[in-house]
Design an enzyme around this catalytic site. Structure first.
Site, PDB file in Angstrom:
ATOM      1  N   PRO A 142       0.825  -1.210   0.000  1.00 54.28           N
ATOM      2  CG  PRO A 142      -0.802  -1.581   1.615  1.00 54.28           C
ATOM      3  CD  PRO A 142       0.508  -2.102   1.125  1.00 54.28           C
ATOM      4  CD  GLU A 143       2.728   3.289  -4.339  1.00 57.84           C
ATOM      5  OE1 GLU A 143       2.780   4.496  -4.647  1.00 57.84           O
ATOM      6  OE2 GLU A 143       2.994   2.380  -5.147  1.00 57.84           O
TER       7      GLU A 143
ATOM      8  CE  LYS B 283       5.654   3.705   1.059  1.00 53.15           C
ATOM      9  NZ  LYS B 283       6.314   2.886   0.030  1.00 53.15           N
TER      10      LYS B 283
ATOM     11  CG  HIS C 145      -5.328 -15.069   5.447  1.00 47.86           C
ATOM     12  ND1 HIS C 145      -4.545 -16.200   5.419  1.00 47.86           N
ATOM     13  CD2 HIS C 145      -6.025 -15.058   4.273  1.00 47.86           C
ATOM     14  CE1 HIS C 145      -4.743 -16.839   4.271  1.00 47.86           C
ATOM     15  NE2 HIS C 145      -5.634 -16.174   3.573  1.00 47.86           N
TER      16      HIS C 145
ATOM     17  NE  ARG D  24       0.935 -11.759  -1.310  1.00 44.68           N
ATOM     18  CZ  ARG D  24       0.991 -11.024  -2.408  1.00 44.68           C
ATOM     19  NH1 ARG D  24       1.764  -9.933  -2.435  1.00 44.68           N
ATOM     20  NH2 ARG D  24       0.314 -11.351  -3.479  1.00 44.68           N
TER      21      ARG D  24
ATOM     22  NE  ARG E 147      19.975  12.615  -0.611  1.00 46.14           N
ATOM     23  CZ  ARG E 147      19.229  11.726   0.055  1.00 46.14           C
ATOM     24  NH1 ARG E 147      18.938  10.562  -0.509  1.00 46.14           N
ATOM     25  NH2 ARG E 147      18.770  12.003   1.256  1.00 46.14           N
TER      26      ARG E 147
ATOM     27  NE  ARG F 235      10.342  -1.694  -6.140  1.00 47.98           N
ATOM     28  CZ  ARG F 235      10.177  -0.674  -5.297  1.00 47.98           C
ATOM     29  NH1 ARG F 235       8.986  -0.459  -4.757  1.00 47.98           N
ATOM     30  NH2 ARG F 235      11.173   0.124  -4.988  1.00 47.98           N
TER      31      ARG F 235
END
Length: 308
Positions: free
Chosen positions: A2-3, A61, A102, A125, A181, A291
């Site tokens: 989830p974001e 998050k 679950h 999970r 950066r 990803r």
């Protein structure tokens, strides 16, 4: 995982349906789901019994519920949802003996504004976890996160930057930090110490809106380009939040068990080979940090060699 919009949707549900309730009892069905709590399952339960859920707060998050008794909250129930964690507020109309296959942790509630009996932590999970942690004061004196004026943040989240939807988010400071950066712009957007809440989905969508390739070097971007990416991230997450977040399967739901619908409005994420909504060019997928990244080859041209 989830974001920000998904976690904010859960936070809003907890605020409306569970905040104000007192935890009368705690059942831990899987010890691993409280593995980060120093006192183990028994200590976790002991620290929650009799405490009132004073607020539902989010930074990026991270999601937490400050715990009150007779004083200002000094500790909080911190929830990390992981890949599949769900916090479900149980409707009083549901029979008492129903359990999710679950179900990992159950908080028994008294006095919830919705009349809810339980707050259930469900996690297929098992990457998520709950813990009771101390709150630390925010360095800038501003509220720790959205949902409470308390200028405190859980100690495990103290290193996390503010998110673009936070009223205290300093966009000029973040633009300057990103440009210092030496990395790619997508890596910078995903760096939770710079800004929080942006994950893989919304980074790809924001960069498509900003017409920036994920590999563009941050130290070569102009301030206006970095700001454009940040503004796009704010925009796309605000739109997703209005639709309850993004769901691709049953693993993300809000506190009522309902899915979000923003997946229907995604421009590039998960749309390899489909036409770019802006120019019609097939969307490209590239491997990125174990990803994937999705871009339009025309709208987001890859930087030339030596300019990464």
């Amino acid at each position: 995982m989830p974001e920000l919009p998904e976690v904010e949707t859960v936070r809003d549900g907890l605020d409306r349906l569970a905040v104000g309730a007192v935890v009368s009892d705690v059942e831990v069905f899987r010890d691993y789901s409280v593995r980060r709590h120093a006192g183990g399952p028994a200590g976790f339960a002991d620290e929650l019994r009799g405490r009132r859920l004073a607020a539902a707060v989010r930074r990026g998050k991270y999601l937490w519920l400050p715990l009150a008794d007779q004083t200002e909250p000094a500790a909080a129930l911190l929830a990390h949802l992981g890949m599949s964690g769900q916090l479900l507020v149980r409707d009083p109309a549901v029979v008492d003996d129903w359990t999710h296959p679950h179900l990992r942790v159950r908080l028994h509630l008294d006095g919830a504004p919705s009349g809810a009996r339980y707050l259930d932590f469900v996690d297929q999970r098992t990457f998520g976890h709950l813990s009771v942690v101390d709150l630390a004061p925010t360095p800038d004196g501003a509220p720790g996160g959205h949902g409470s004026p308390l200028a405190a943040v859980p100690e495990p989240a103290a290193h996390i930057g503010r998110d673009p939807l936070d009223p205290a988010f300093d966009v000029d400071a973040v633009v300057a930090a990103v440009r210092r950066r030496r990395t790619g712009i997508k890596r910078a957007l995903l760096d939770q110490t710079l800004l929080s809440g942006v994950g893989n989905i919304y980074a790809d969508e924001a960069l498509w809106r900003a017409r920036l390739h994920f590999a563009r070097a941050t130290d070569r971007l102009r301030p206006v380009e970095v700001r454009r990416a940040l503004d796009a991230a704010t925009e796309v997450m605000t739109e997703s939040l209005a639709q309850g977040g993004t769901s691709f399967d049953a693993l993300y739901v809000n506190v009522n068990g309902e899915s979000g619908y923003f997946a229907r409005g995604l421009a590039v994420y998960g749309r390899e080979g489909e036409p770019c909504p802006r120019c019609g060019t097939p969307v490209r997928r590239d491997a990125f940090m174990n990803r994937s990244s999705y871009t339009c080859p025309v709208c987001q041209p890859r930087p030339r060699a030596g300019r990464w």
